[in-house]
Motif scaffolding. Structure first.
Motif, short mmCIF file in Angstrom:
data_model
loop_
_atom_site.label_atom_id
_atom_site.label_comp_id
_atom_site.label_asym_id
_atom_site.label_seq_id
_atom_site.Cartn_x
_atom_site.Cartn_y
_atom_site.Cartn_z
N ASP A 179 0.83 -1.20 0.00
CA ASP A 179 0.00 0.00 0.00
C ASP A 179 0.87 1.25 0.00
O ASP A 179 2.05 1.22 0.35
CB ASP A 179 -0.89 0.04 1.24
N VAL A 180 0.27 2.37 -0.37
CA VAL A 180 0.92 3.66 -0.23
C VAL A 180 0.74 4.12 1.21
O VAL A 180 -0.37 4.11 1.75
CB VAL A 180 0.32 4.70 -1.20
N LEU A 181 1.84 4.50 1.86
CA LEU A 181 1.83 4.89 3.27
C LEU A 181 2.15 6.37 3.39
O LEU A 181 3.17 6.84 2.87
CB LEU A 181 2.86 4.06 4.04
N ALA A 182 1.29 7.12 4.06
CA ALA A 182 1.51 8.55 4.28
C ALA A 182 2.31 8.74 5.56
O ALA A 182 1.98 8.17 6.60
CB ALA A 182 0.18 9.28 4.37
N GLU A 238 11.30 0.47 4.73
CA GLU A 238 11.92 0.30 3.41
C GLU A 238 11.04 -0.61 2.55
O GLU A 238 10.54 -1.64 3.00
CB GLU A 238 13.31 -0.31 3.56
N GLY A 239 10.83 -0.19 1.33
CA GLY A 239 9.99 -0.96 0.42
C GLY A 239 8.58 -0.41 0.29
O GLY A 239 7.86 -0.75 -0.66
N PHE A 240 8.16 0.43 1.23
CA PHE A 240 6.85 1.07 1.12
C PHE A 240 6.92 2.24 0.16
O PHE A 240 7.92 2.96 0.11
CB PHE A 240 6.39 1.59 2.49
N ARG A 241 5.87 2.42 -0.59
CA ARG A 241 5.70 3.65 -1.34
C ARG A 241 5.11 4.68 -0.38
O ARG A 241 4.10 4.41 0.28
CB ARG A 241 4.78 3.45 -2.54
#
Length: 377
Positions: A114-117, A132-135
């Motif tokens: 998932d995209v993480l804010a 690391e690895g999160f968008r």
């Protein structure tokens, strides 16, 4: 009924984010109701990182807090899940960094892909290794969108905070007597605030008297100074109650009737307040309130010394801000601290600021503060 979590989930969906990992005290409070303590106690010293909240786009919430705050979490948090991070042991050593990062890793594990804010201002750099690895995207505009319009629950809490702040301003009218020390007066004011709130409250602001009111050097006091007859007394008081802030300023004269000069500056500040508050209507813009205050000051032969106010909520100073370059549209259920001031300057001996809390309704502004102004005229 509209909720804070619902507004945030909607904002996440619009931004294409699956979740937000929140790390500022005001965002954590907004999402979970947990009033993060000021970072000056042992609990904060024990912790490796800040209290965090994870909010997903479907409205799920998880609070990650140091175990030193266990009692407060039980009392305040409305999160779906509360995770207490062991950050200190009284008898056995604890690796606080490892515990903090392990809690973050476990909490976000199901969101991979998932995209993480994220809030890059307040999230520790050490968290990067477990994310690391999160968008990722910037959480700040998402939270701004959610927090601009207050929910009915927030407005209720803001009204409660205003009552406590009003008590402090009303107390000032009798406490600020000739011969009293500024430090004693401020301490007594806070006592009135806390008795009204029924609990200790974080507070900020300033109490300045005499010639120091002629210039703006926030915070300019209190200092070890006795109030003299005829002194201008200016108190800017901000208090946080149950996670929400009130912010208000009054100006009065100790032990004498106001001089013509004192009255001039106070009436200018009050007129600017009234003009700015009246401009806070749906369809107008934040900059319109600044321009209205500036025009009112101009009618008294004065110019703005600072902005005309700001939004308020889980932070004492939020957007929108009443400045000439903020053109945010005004909408119903926004809440502002409107605070224009007028000051004689370094060659003068007096100044004034007039600040109250204003709720925007569909039909116009509603002034929530009810304390009496310090001068008439």
């Amino acid at each position: 009924m509209e909720t804070e979590t619902g507004r945030l989930a909607t904002a996440l969906g619009r931004a294409g984010a699956g979740a937000a990992l929140l790390s500022s005290f005001e965002d954590v409070c907004y999402a979970t109701g947990f009033e993060v303590p000021p970072p000056i106690d042992a609990g904060a010293a024990f912790a490796f990182g800040p209290t965090l909240a994870l909010v997903t786009a479907d409205g799920g919430t998880t609070l990650l807090a140091p175990n030193a705050y266990a009692a407060r979490v039980e009392e305040m948090s409305r999160a779906d899940e509360n995770v207490l991070v062991e950050t200190f042991g009284h008898f056995d050593a604890v690796d606080a960094e490892h515990a903090f990062l392990a809690a973050v890793r476990s909490t976000v594990a199901a969101l991979r892909g998932d995209v993480l804010a994220l809030d890059r201002r307040t999230l520790p750099a050490a968290a990067a290794e477990v994310l690391e690895g999160f968008r990722t995207v910037d959480a700040r505009p998402i939270l701004r969108s959610a927090r601009l319009i207050k929910t009915p629950h927030e407005i209720e809490l803001l009204r409660e905070a205003v009552v406590a702040a009003d008590a402090g301003q009303e107390a000032l009218r009798t406490l600020a007597r000739t011969g009293r020390n500024e430090l004693d007066v401020m301490g007594d004011v806070v006592t009135f605030v806390e008795r009204t709130a029924g609990r200790p409250v974080p507070w900020a602001g300033e109490l300045v008297t005499g010639p120091r009111t002629a210039t703006l050097r926030y915070p300019g006091g209190p200092i070890d100074r006795e109030i003299e007859p005829g002194d201008t007394v200016l108190m800017d008081l901000s208090v946080r109650n149950r996670g929400y802030w009130a912010d208000c300023t009054n100006t009065l004269v100790a032990g004498a009737e106001p001089s013509d000069d004192q009255l001039r500056y106070f009436l200018a500040a009050r007129a600017a307040f009234e003009a700015a508050a009246d401009a806070l209507r749906p369809g107008r813009r934040a900059s319109d309130a600044f321009e209205a205050a500036a025009e009112a000051l101009g009618q008294h032969g004065l110019e703005p010394a600072h902005y005309a106010g700001h939004g308020i909520g889980t932070a004492v100073n939020e957007e929108p801000r009443l400045v000439p370059y903020d053109h945010t549209p005004i909408e119903a259920n926004m809440v502002f601290a409107v605070e224009p001031g007028a000051y004689a300057g370094s060659e003068g001996t007096t100044g004034a600021r007039a600040e109250r809390i204003v709720l925007v309704t569909e039909s116009g502004p509603e002034v929530l503060s009810s304390f009496g102004w310090g001068m008439d005229g």
